[in-house]
Design an enzyme around this catalytic site. Structure first.
Site: not given
Length: 362
Positions: A70, A139
């Protein structure tokens, strides 16, 4: 489900996910400099259906999968933006973008300022937030307040399919970085959306339900909950005005303050935590600018300040519910919460999914 922004001119209804896909497709048709990259963009599920068919239509040079790197890939996107492209970067969860904070906070947010406006970073970073299917502490976070704290970043959180399309189109056309946050429970909801390309103004809130007794300021999925709560409160004689802020930064302070000055009461709903959160920012703004107009202390309705649990036994009481919202507003209005009548719960729908059509966390 409450009605979402109906107008006589908008009769076609599509889902929130379809609205995002349509905005992306139209932007890429209109401007060859728009590209999209992200983990799972060409996947058969297409990130809740928001990227389906893009690779087949625009090719692999403009629609790219992304490795689990990322920070590096965000640097690539920033470099592309600095060199004239308009990248859209997608993350299946906001949690994954934390690995790219150096690039987002130190680079993308600051180039325009550091170079006296001579550099632009026209980058959109889409991130999925919210709960469901036991996603747990790592998450399912809602980190909008963090990004809204950073000067140089715009933070957009649409609630309706109409605004998902219009605000994404505006974000893509913006000359500097926009954080675009999508609650996973909104992707399946339907609403009226024009078929043609259009944009909504970033930084302009919307009154989605007029009222006179209490101002309910909300964002993203909490606007949906706020509208549901308003229907229950209406039966108890309370007329709630629901303000969907749509954009945390810039924040439409004028509309919020005008509403509070009319009702004299404020309840702020947020998917993020209470301490140092968006709800606290709104309360502080009202306390500074409209304190004398208040007839009751403002309230914040948010998840508690601890990590989001995975266990169904714990998640059921973790997230703010319509019942909790209504009870707190009733107390604010000096009324008895036991007088409220709530709709019967559909026992066939588990509490950790929005509806039976929810097919999973991706």
């Amino acid at each position: 489900m409450p009605e979402i922004l109906p107008t006589e001119h908008e009769k076609r209804e599509i889902t929130f996910a379809q609205a995002i896909l349509e905005a992306t497709t139209q932007a890429m048709d209109r401007d060859g400099k728009v590209i999209i990259m992200g983990l799972g963009v060409p996947d058969p599920k297409g990130i809740f259906g928001t990227t389906l068919g893009l690779k087949e239509r625009f090719g692999s040079e403009r629609v790219m999968d992304m490795p689990a790197a990322e920070n590096g890939m965000t640097g690539v996107a920033i470099g592309a933006a600095l060199n004239g492209l308009r990248p859209i970067m997608t993350h299946q969860r906001v949690d994954f973008a934390l690995l790219a904070l150096e690039q987002i906070v130190n680079q993308a947010a600051k180039w325009h300022y550091m170079f006296d406006g001579q550099c632009r970073v026209p980058l959109v970073i889409r991130m999925v937030i919210g709960r469901g299917w036991g996603q747990g502490p790592q998450h399912s976070q809602s980190l909008q307040s963090f990004f809204a704290h950073i000067p140089g970043l715009k933070v957009v959180m649409p609630f309706s399919p109409h605004d998902a399309k219009g605000l994404l189109a505006a974000a893509i056309e913006d000359d500097n970085p926009v954080i675009f946050l999508e609650h996973r429970w909104l992707h399946n909801i339907k609403g009226p959306v024009p078929q043609e390309h259009f944009t909504e103004t970033i930084g302009k809130a919307r009154i989605v339900r007029p009222g006179k007794d209490v101002t309910v300021v909300s964002v993203s999925h909490m606007t949906y909950e706020g509208l549901r709560a308003a229907l229950v409160l209406e039966n108890a004689g309370i007329d709630a005005e629901v303000v969907d802020v749509r954009s945390l930064r810039p924040l439409d302070s004028r509309l919020v303050l005008d509403s509070v000055r009319k009702t004299g009461r404020l309840a702020v709903l947020d998917t993020g935590w209470k301490i140092c959160g968006f709800a606290g920012e709104v309360v502080a703004m009202v306390a500074e600018e409209a304190f004398s107009d208040l007839v009751a202390p403002p309230i914040r309705i948010t998840p508690p300040d601890y990590p989001q649990p995975t266990s169904p036994a714990l998640t059921e009481s973790y997230f703010p519910s319509v019942r909790q919202i209504c009870n707190k507003i009733m107390v604010m209005m000096e009324k008895d919460p036991t007088e409220l009548i709530f709709p019967e719960k559909n026992e066939n729908v588990p509490h950790d999914v929005p509806d039976l059509g929810f097919k999973g966390p991706f």
